[in-house]
Design a protein around this motif. Sequence first.
Motif, PDB file in Angstrom:
ATOM      1  N   VAL A  95     -51.923 -15.197   0.830  1.00  0.00           N
ATOM      2  CA  VAL A  95     -53.156 -15.171   0.325  1.00  0.00           C
ATOM      3  C   VAL A  95     -54.327 -14.376   0.547  1.00  0.00           C
ATOM      4  N   TRP A  96     -54.783 -13.359  -0.405  1.00  0.00           N
ATOM      5  CA  TRP A  96     -55.745 -12.952   0.174  1.00  0.00           C
ATOM      6  C   TRP A  96     -56.905 -12.952  -0.547  1.00  0.00           C
ATOM      7  N   ALA A  97     -57.848 -12.744   0.091  1.00  0.00           N
ATOM      8  CA  ALA A  97     -59.401 -12.513  -0.756  1.00  0.00           C
ATOM      9  C   ALA A  97     -59.489 -10.702  -1.359  1.00  0.00           C
ATOM     10  N   ARG A  98     -60.108 -10.000  -1.999  1.00  0.00           N
ATOM     11  CA  ARG A  98     -59.934  -8.650  -2.548  1.00  0.00           C
ATOM     12  C   ARG A  98     -61.613  -8.336  -2.114  1.00  0.00           C
ATOM     13  N   SER A  99     -62.426  -9.140  -1.602  1.00  0.00           N
ATOM     14  CA  SER A  99     -63.947  -7.966  -0.725  1.00  0.00           C
ATOM     15  C   SER A  99     -63.751  -9.741   0.210  1.00  0.00           C
ATOM     16  N   ALA A 101     -65.859 -12.997  -1.895  1.00  0.00           N
ATOM     17  CA  ALA A 101     -64.432 -13.996  -1.789  1.00  0.00           C
ATOM     18  C   ALA A 101     -63.845 -14.806  -0.475  1.00  0.00           C
ATOM     19  N   TRP A 102     -63.413 -13.390   0.727  1.00  0.00           N
ATOM     20  CA  TRP A 102     -63.367 -14.279   1.838  1.00  0.00           C
ATOM     21  C   TRP A 102     -63.730 -15.353   1.994  1.00  0.00           C
ATOM     22  N   ARG A 103     -65.179 -15.063   2.277  1.00  0.00           N
ATOM     23  CA  ARG A 103     -66.336 -16.446   2.843  1.00  0.00           C
ATOM     24  C   ARG A 103     -66.057 -17.569   1.900  1.00  0.00           C
ATOM     25  N   TRP A 104     -65.977 -17.478   1.019  1.00  0.00           N
ATOM     26  CA  TRP A 104     -65.528 -18.611   0.171  1.00  0.00           C
ATOM     27  C   TRP A 104     -64.154 -19.208   0.279  1.00  0.00           C
ATOM     28  N   LEU A 105     -62.861 -18.511   0.260  1.00  0.00           N
ATOM     29  CA  LEU A 105     -61.506 -18.519   0.152  1.00  0.00           C
ATOM     30  C   LEU A 105     -61.382 -18.955   1.542  1.00  0.00           C
ATOM     31  N   VAL A 106     -61.792 -18.757   2.637  1.00  0.00           N
ATOM     32  CA  VAL A 106     -61.483 -19.424   3.736  1.00  0.00           C
ATOM     33  C   VAL A 106     -61.939 -20.792   4.502  1.00  0.00           C
ATOM     34  N   ALA A 140     -57.468 -12.665   5.127  1.00  0.00           N
ATOM     35  CA  ALA A 140     -56.259 -13.066   4.076  1.00  0.00           C
ATOM     36  C   ALA A 140     -55.531 -15.029   5.135  1.00  0.00           C
ATOM     37  N   LEU A 141     -54.954 -15.609   4.276  1.00  0.00           N
ATOM     38  CA  LEU A 141     -54.541 -17.219   4.878  1.00  0.00           C
ATOM     39  C   LEU A 141     -52.750 -16.926   5.099  1.00  0.00           C
ATOM     40  N   ASN A 142     -52.544 -17.374   5.108  1.00  0.00           N
ATOM     41  CA  ASN A 142     -50.737 -17.591   5.976  1.00  0.00           C
ATOM     42  C   ASN A 142     -50.406 -19.151   5.866  1.00  0.00           C
ATOM     43  N   PHE A 143     -49.905 -19.300   4.934  1.00  0.00           N
ATOM     44  CA  PHE A 143     -49.539 -21.001   4.891  1.00  0.00           C
ATOM     45  C   PHE A 143     -48.150 -20.919   4.683  1.00  0.00           C
ATOM     46  N   VAL A 144     -46.877 -21.396   5.741  1.00  0.00           N
ATOM     47  CA  VAL A 144     -45.851 -21.663   5.636  1.00  0.00           C
ATOM     48  C   VAL A 144     -45.156 -23.483   5.823  1.00  0.00           C
ATOM     49  N   VAL A 145     -44.636 -23.778   4.765  1.00  0.00           N
ATOM     50  CA  VAL A 145     -44.192 -24.581   3.992  1.00  0.00           C
ATOM     51  C   VAL A 145     -42.414 -24.969   4.458  1.00  0.00           C
ATOM     52  N   THR A 146     -42.837 -26.147   5.291  1.00  0.00           N
ATOM     53  CA  THR A 146     -41.361 -26.159   6.623  1.00  0.00           C
ATOM     54  C   THR A 146     -40.877 -26.837   5.501  1.00  0.00           C
ATOM     55  N   GLY A 147     -39.092 -26.460   5.154  1.00  0.00           N
ATOM     56  CA  GLY A 147     -38.129 -27.267   4.450  1.00  0.00           C
ATOM     57  C   GLY A 147     -38.214 -27.259   3.005  1.00  0.00           C
ATOM     58  N   PRO A 195     -62.546 -16.812  14.709  1.00  0.00           N
ATOM     59  CA  PRO A 195     -64.151 -17.402  14.166  1.00  0.00           C
ATOM     60  C   PRO A 195     -64.220 -16.982  12.794  1.00  0.00           C
ATOM     61  N   LEU A 196     -64.321 -18.475  11.910  1.00  0.00           N
ATOM     62  CA  LEU A 196     -64.983 -18.106  10.695  1.00  0.00           C
ATOM     63  C   LEU A 196     -65.975 -17.440  10.602  1.00  0.00           C
ATOM     64  N   PRO A 197     -65.673 -17.029   8.618  1.00  0.00           N
ATOM     65  CA  PRO A 197     -67.780 -16.194   8.757  1.00  0.00           C
ATOM     66  C   PRO A 197     -68.485 -17.475   8.213  1.00  0.00           C
ATOM     67  N   GLU A 198     -69.719 -17.369   7.960  1.00  0.00           N
ATOM     68  CA  GLU A 198     -69.799 -18.473   7.265  1.00  0.00           C
ATOM     69  C   GLU A 198     -69.750 -18.644   5.864  1.00  0.00           C
ATOM     70  N   PRO A 199     -70.223 -20.302   4.958  1.00  0.00           N
ATOM     71  CA  PRO A 199     -69.392 -20.253   3.690  1.00  0.00           C
ATOM     72  C   PRO A 199     -70.847 -19.051   2.626  1.00  0.00           C
ATOM     73  N   LEU A 200     -69.944 -19.055   1.745  1.00  0.00           N
ATOM     74  CA  LEU A 200     -71.318 -18.620   0.575  1.00  0.00           C
ATOM     75  C   LEU A 200     -72.537 -20.007   0.533  1.00  0.00           C
ATOM     76  N   PRO A 201     -73.772 -19.158   0.061  1.00  0.00           N
ATOM     77  CA  PRO A 201     -74.729 -20.962  -0.432  1.00  0.00           C
ATOM     78  C   PRO A 201     -73.748 -21.332  -1.515  1.00  0.00           C
ATOM     79  N   PRO A 202     -74.476 -22.555  -1.729  1.00  0.00           N
ATOM     80  CA  PRO A 202     -74.346 -22.987  -2.648  1.00  0.00           C
ATOM     81  C   PRO A 202     -75.374 -22.453  -4.384  1.00  0.00           C
ATOM     82  N   GLY A 203     -73.967 -22.837  -5.230  1.00  0.00           N
ATOM     83  CA  GLY A 203     -74.373 -22.044  -6.536  1.00  0.00           C
ATOM     84  C   GLY A 203     -73.540 -22.270  -7.428  1.00  0.00           C
ATOM     85  N   PRO A 204     -74.031 -21.991  -8.381  1.00  0.00           N
ATOM     86  CA  PRO A 204     -72.816 -22.826  -9.747  1.00  0.00           C
ATOM     87  C   PRO A 204     -71.355 -21.979  -9.674  1.00  0.00           C
ATOM     88  N   VAL A 205     -70.729 -22.823 -10.304  1.00  0.00           N
ATOM     89  CA  VAL A 205     -69.277 -22.275 -10.031  1.00  0.00           C
ATOM     90  C   VAL A 205     -69.019 -22.757 -11.545  1.00  0.00           C
TER      91      VAL A 205
END
Length: 558
Positions: A474-478, A481-486, A516-523, A440-450
Amino acid sequence: MNPLRIGNFSGFYGDRADALREMLTGGEVDVLTGDYLAELTMLILGRHRLKDPAAGYARTFLRQLEDCLGLAHERGVRIVTNAGGLNPAGLAAAVTQLADRLGIPVRVAHVEGDDLTAGYPGALAAHAYLGGFGIAECLRAGADVVITGRVTDAALVTGPAAAHFGWQPTEYDRLAGAVVAGHVLECGTQATGGNYSFFREGDVRRPGFPLAEIHADGSSVITKHPGTGGFVDVGTVTAQLLYETGGARYLGPDVTARLDTVRLSQEGPDRVRIEGVHGEAPPPTLKAGLNRLGGFRNEVVFVLTGLDIEAKADLVREQLGDALAKSPPTEVRWDLVRTDRADADTEETASALLRLVVRDPDQQVVGRALSGAAIELALASYPGFHVLAPPGKGAPYGVFEDVYVPHEAVDHVAVLHDGRRVSVAPAQDTLVPGEAPQPPLPEPLPPGPVRRAPLGLVAGARSGDKGGNANVGVWARSGEAWRWLVHELTVDRFRQLIPESRELPVTRHVLPNLRALNFVVTGILGAGVAAQHRFDPQAKALGEWLRSRHLDIPEALL
């Protein structure tokens, strides 16, 4: 039982020569492991063996051991290494001769059975990845030094742990915990601040080598000797855990470790606890790596300076295109690297690089034919013509591929210090690995300035190669940040940020415990590192390129 202290003194063939002495004198340790093998190393050793059948092992290990064997014996530290490469029996004999010459009573054992080359005509080297129970047999019989060929990198840790604690082949959780610890140790100082995204947070000029305190239940603490450089924290351990891995299931010959169950915590300064690792029965087949010669390769890099860079590049392509058309190589690749700046105050910074790489099974096609055509342009091409180095005669390149064989196809044998040969039974229980359930994924961050900013301000990354594929962890440090990154770094976003991946299969694996997210790029790496398919042939810096790309990041995280 007291924990077993296992240290590392080598992460690759060519690592710091005095690391073995550092680890023996820097603090308490029970076992020291040296990892010398990589896909490219096996190809190099295979070429050595072609010239000399008695070769095929890492000779630098012998030089390290000559300096430190007496010290290891005096302190009761056992040494386990895969420096045997393609010839573990040969290295074991050389170590025995060294010990006799030095007058040190050392018992040397080795592990055989990984060499499958005879069954693959045309392969320079074909070797199965063995597990740790052959090592365990050698240690249980009293070996002081154990030499292996191609075992999994983590087997250098699981073998000593299984021997020390008496683990049986079906104690999967304990074995999986040791596999994770072994994976953290295998690349040496990459676990203590080396090659780390946030390297400025500590003194990493000369990182100390890592060690793991392995407990009877398979949990461990990653640390290093007191007073050595670098640092160990949850981030450095996370980075190494993600290195050269794929999905949540980390497959091995003894056990499948579930990376999605790993829990990390900072226990104290330079101490990170690893616990909660779940293990499953290993897959029904063993991975084997095949190295073969793929053909011949040549390259030339033209330096383009000042104005009209694109036009100069077009001119060279046209001129050499005519020459190459007479005997076309199988592969021709041009890359223009725009390192030039306008109104530059040095000639070097006013210059771009145009790189031509050609490949073909015939050395003549990529050798003198290309070299002659390139050199003939010296006075007949673009203004300012010169090259970084003259093209050569064409050098051989290698190709790596994975194959899979049944456990029973490999004759895994522990050759004890007294010459007895003990067969190591293949895995009795196996499990075909399926896709791990999506967490299961965490709730996304609420909208705000970027704000538009580099991804690396809020996330770390580490990347590497497995054959022709690359992984980018790729891993988030908090937690925020994980809620946003994922939610932000999807496969589509990854392809957008890494254009090379847009036409390739990309798989995303989610590891919430590690944030963390792990991306595998084939080839993306073609036929593997030895083929030198791209500018960064082992994808070592692919993660840092990703971190440098800009996204709209919530200001709250910045």
